[in-house]
Design an enzyme around this catalytic site. Structure first.
Site, PDB file in Angstrom:
ATOM      1  N   SER A 143      19.901   6.703  30.225  1.00 61.67           N
ATOM      2  CA  SER A 143      20.517   6.476  28.921  1.00 61.67           C
ATOM      3  C   SER A 143      19.612   7.064  27.850  1.00 61.67           C
ATOM      4  CB  SER A 143      20.676   4.966  28.693  1.00 61.67           C
ATOM      5  OG  SER A 143      20.965   4.664  27.354  1.00 61.67           O
ATOM      6  N   TYR A 156      17.843  -3.578  28.811  1.00 59.29           N
ATOM      7  CA  TYR A 156      18.564  -2.348  29.107  1.00 59.29           C
ATOM      8  C   TYR A 156      17.640  -1.141  28.969  1.00 59.29           C
ATOM      9  CZ  TYR A 156      22.244   1.220  28.841  1.00 59.29           C
ATOM     10  OH  TYR A 156      23.041   2.323  29.072  1.00 59.29           O
TER      11      TYR A 156
END
Length: 253
Positions: A143, A156
């Protein structure tokens, strides 16, 4: 060079969002795509979509955070297909809380789903790819949070940063087996996860569009091309990399 006919690809979390977008690209290039997910209805719909593209696709159900479940998954895969050429570690989740509000159970859930699952599936895939004699391709989904700090998504970000380092370690370890391992770093892609972010973070939609050079949010199909590239012989001399697919978001201030 980009032909995947005769190849078997397994995509975790392949029944929606980025995973399905990549699965469709692999299917269009000729791969037999195996969708892994826990939602049977979503997986069935995904398989229908992939079969419509000409792929002899099917779904397997597994909890990719559980070692025993992953072992069973790869036993089922080998029994049915006899080989594995491409693994896409896409399963993921997030919890949007700052560090001081995050519970250990929440931290563990995100880390297990995003990072531990990639470790477990890659470890299980390695002997199957090695026995095949033709190597293989592992694509790990990171990401922008792999490289940027996000105060509202610490678990995350930590998991996705770990994806990049895990990819490098596996790339170095398994190069002699003909296995290339790379990470893809999606930008702001319109999925169920990011729909939640837009609802929770005021002004996020406008800020993303203003910063993204392409002037829009990404769509899952924007990941199809990089999936085919990294899964095909076109990327045989590329390993241990992390490729942003973000419409230019990461190059602007």
């Amino acid at each position: 060079m980009f032909d995947l006919k005769g190849k078997v690809a397994l995509v975790t979390g392949g029944n929606g969002g980025i995973g399905l977008g990549m699965a469709k690209g692999l299917a269009q290039a000729g791969a037999r795509v195996v969708v892994v997910g826990r939602n049977a209805a979503k997986s069935a719909a995904a398989v229908d979509a992939l079969r419509a593209l000409g792929s002899d696709s099917f779904a397997l159900e597994a909890d990719v955070t559980d070692e025993a479940s992953v072992h069973t998954l790869f036993e089922q895969l080998e029994a049915r297909c006899g080989r594995l050429d491409i693994l896409v570690n896409n399963a993921g989740t997030t919890i949007r809380k700052p560090v001081d509000q995050l519970q250990l159970s929440e931290w563990n859930l995100v880390m297990d789903t995003n990072l531990t699952s990639a470790f477990l599936c890659s470890r299980a895939a390695h002997p199957l790819m090695k026995r095949g004699g033709n190597g293989g391709k592992i694509i790990n989904i990171g990401s922008m949070a792999s490289i940027f700090g996000m105060p509202y998504a610490p678990a995350y970000g930590a998991s996705k940063g770990g994806i990049v380092q895990l990819s490098k370690a596996m790339a170095a370890s398994w190069a002699a087996d003909g296995i290339q391992v790379n990470a893809v770093l999606p930008g702001w892609i319109q999925t169920e996860l990011t729909d939640g972010a837009r609802a929770q973070v005021p002004g996020l939609n406008e800020r993303v569009i203003a910063r993204t050079c392409a002037g829009r949010w990404g769509q899952p199909q924007d990941l199809a091309g990089v999936a085919v590239f990294l899964a095909s012989s076109a990327s045989d001399f590329i390993t241990g990399t992390a490729i942003p697919v973000d419409g230019g978001y990461s190059i602007t201030a």
